[in-house]
Design a protein around this motif. Sequence first.
Motif, short mmCIF file in Angstrom:
data_model
loop_
_atom_site.label_atom_id
_atom_site.label_comp_id
_atom_site.label_asym_id
_atom_site.label_seq_id
_atom_site.Cartn_x
_atom_site.Cartn_y
_atom_site.Cartn_z
N TYR A 79 11.41 3.45 -4.65
CA TYR A 79 10.43 2.90 -3.61
C TYR A 79 10.70 1.33 -3.33
O TYR A 79 10.09 1.20 -2.07
CB TYR A 79 9.04 3.36 -3.49
CG TYR A 79 9.14 4.84 -3.14
CD1 TYR A 79 9.35 5.15 -2.07
CD2 TYR A 79 8.56 5.90 -4.11
CE1 TYR A 79 9.17 6.54 -1.18
CE2 TYR A 79 8.61 7.31 -3.45
CZ TYR A 79 8.90 7.46 -2.32
OH TYR A 79 8.68 8.62 -1.58
N VAL A 80 11.03 0.70 -4.32
CA VAL A 80 11.10 -0.90 -4.05
C VAL A 80 12.06 -1.33 -2.82
O VAL A 80 11.44 -2.14 -1.93
CB VAL A 80 11.52 -1.59 -5.33
CG1 VAL A 80 11.67 -2.95 -5.30
CG2 VAL A 80 10.29 -1.20 -6.31
N LEU A 99 10.85 -10.08 -0.38
CA LEU A 99 10.55 -10.98 -1.59
C LEU A 99 9.37 -10.46 -2.14
O LEU A 99 9.10 -10.22 -3.63
CB LEU A 99 10.15 -12.45 -1.15
CG LEU A 99 11.52 -13.08 -0.88
CD1 LEU A 99 11.43 -14.49 -0.51
CD2 LEU A 99 12.75 -13.02 -2.09
N ILE A 100 8.05 -10.10 -1.52
CA ILE A 100 7.01 -9.57 -2.02
C ILE A 100 7.15 -8.13 -2.70
O ILE A 100 6.94 -7.92 -3.73
CB ILE A 100 5.91 -9.44 -1.09
CG1 ILE A 100 5.31 -10.96 -0.65
CG2 ILE A 100 4.69 -8.75 -1.63
CD1 ILE A 100 4.40 -10.81 0.62
N CYS A 101 7.82 -7.28 -2.23
CA CYS A 101 8.13 -6.02 -2.50
C CYS A 101 8.94 -6.10 -3.84
O CYS A 101 8.48 -5.09 -4.76
CB CYS A 101 8.74 -5.18 -1.52
SG CYS A 101 7.78 -4.56 -0.18
N ALA A 102 10.15 -6.73 -3.49
CA ALA A 102 10.88 -7.03 -4.89
C ALA A 102 10.22 -7.52 -6.18
O ALA A 102 10.43 -6.99 -7.28
CB ALA A 102 12.19 -7.83 -4.52
N MET A 147 0.87 -1.33 0.06
CA MET A 147 -0.14 0.12 0.24
C MET A 147 0.78 1.20 0.05
O MET A 147 0.67 2.33 -0.68
CB MET A 147 -1.01 0.05 1.15
CG MET A 147 -2.02 -1.10 1.29
SD MET A 147 -2.74 -1.33 2.75
CE MET A 147 -3.69 0.45 2.95
N PHE A 148 1.84 1.26 0.95
CA PHE A 148 2.89 2.38 0.84
C PHE A 148 3.31 2.68 -0.24
O PHE A 148 3.85 3.58 -0.98
CB PHE A 148 3.77 2.15 2.07
CG PHE A 148 3.24 2.77 3.27
CD1 PHE A 148 3.35 3.98 3.86
CD2 PHE A 148 2.65 2.00 4.18
CE1 PHE A 148 2.97 4.68 4.85
CE2 PHE A 148 2.23 2.27 5.43
CZ PHE A 148 2.39 3.63 5.95
N LEU A 149 3.92 1.40 -0.92
CA LEU A 149 4.67 1.43 -2.39
C LEU A 149 3.93 2.12 -3.45
O LEU A 149 4.39 2.98 -4.00
CB LEU A 149 5.11 -0.07 -2.78
CG LEU A 149 6.01 -0.20 -3.89
CD1 LEU A 149 7.25 0.65 -3.93
CD2 LEU A 149 6.06 -1.50 -4.17
N VAL A 150 2.39 1.78 -3.37
CA VAL A 150 1.75 2.46 -4.42
C VAL A 150 1.33 3.68 -4.12
O VAL A 150 1.38 4.53 -5.02
CB VAL A 150 0.52 1.50 -4.47
CG1 VAL A 150 -0.41 2.10 -5.52
CG2 VAL A 150 0.67 -0.05 -5.02
N PHE A 156 5.49 -4.50 -11.80
CA PHE A 156 4.80 -3.56 -12.11
C PHE A 156 5.57 -2.21 -12.41
O PHE A 156 4.93 -1.17 -12.92
CB PHE A 156 3.76 -3.27 -10.89
CG PHE A 156 2.66 -4.21 -10.86
CD1 PHE A 156 1.47 -4.49 -11.73
CD2 PHE A 156 2.62 -5.25 -10.02
CE1 PHE A 156 0.57 -5.44 -11.72
CE2 PHE A 156 1.89 -6.44 -9.68
CZ PHE A 156 0.77 -6.31 -10.74
N TYR A 157 6.68 -2.01 -11.86
CA TYR A 157 7.76 -0.86 -12.05
C TYR A 157 8.80 -1.00 -12.70
O TYR A 157 9.47 0.02 -12.81
CB TYR A 157 7.72 -0.39 -10.36
CG TYR A 157 6.40 0.13 -9.94
CD1 TYR A 157 5.36 1.17 -10.46
CD2 TYR A 157 6.16 -0.36 -8.62
CE1 TYR A 157 4.44 1.34 -9.85
CE2 TYR A 157 5.00 -0.04 -8.00
CZ TYR A 157 4.37 0.91 -8.58
OH TYR A 157 3.03 1.12 -7.98
#
Length: 255
Positions: A59-60, A119-122, A31-34, A128-129
């Motif tokens: 931000y990743v 791992l999820i963030c990466a 959520m913060f990343l988006v 998506f980015y």
Amino acid sequence: MKLALRQVWYINLAFVRNPAALFFTLIFPLMFLVIFTVIFGNGHVLVGPGKTVTVSTFYVPAIAAFSVINACYTNIAISLSASRDTGALKRIHGSPLPVWGYMFARIVHAVAMAVVLVLICATFGAAFYGATLPTTTLPAFALTLVVGAAVFSALGVAVTALIPNADAAPAVVNATILPLLFISNIFIPLQNPSGWIDVVGKIFPVRHFADAMIGSFFQLSGSGLHANDLYVMAAWGIGGLLFGIRFFQWEPRAE
């Protein structure tokens, strides 16, 4: 050790069987990343000498660092405070489980969650980015992740000595970490920060952890290892460990 590992299994099972905790723990960093990507647009930021990346890509690793802090510092401090107030920590002394085994299980669970969140963030950033995952600097990135998880776990245990009761835990924990997230190259990219922000940020381990994660993720140097940042983090971790051993309380505080 067998009892400690069984306690790790129990904590993980209880976590998985709590849908609300599972959802918000795993989705909160995304959520913060988006949100930050939407707010700050898709411009470019300078992350190293002659190295610029898009805001979304920046931000990743930044939110990955936040995920580790949230899992290992915030969650440990709040959960231990709640367990202390209910008397669960006191009852550990009357069980076959050694006290070190309980703390070991809590920290291992937090570190495991931190690794999963990174791992999820990466993966999300790559999908998506267009974030390029580290290759040659992957060992440095992994070492930074492990050191950061250990340090913030120790600090999470230590800060419970400053928390009077479970109701005050979220306020105390957020007061000690949220301001640092804004001045430590996590929530806001720091490009030529003003003097006092740079000085204050570098006193605390959050800035060093973020810089080490970002540097190794974007492969800013040969091996990607930011040894000086890891030394400062280790010093904080040792200090937190000694403080926790001296002042951690297993029983609820008297009103």
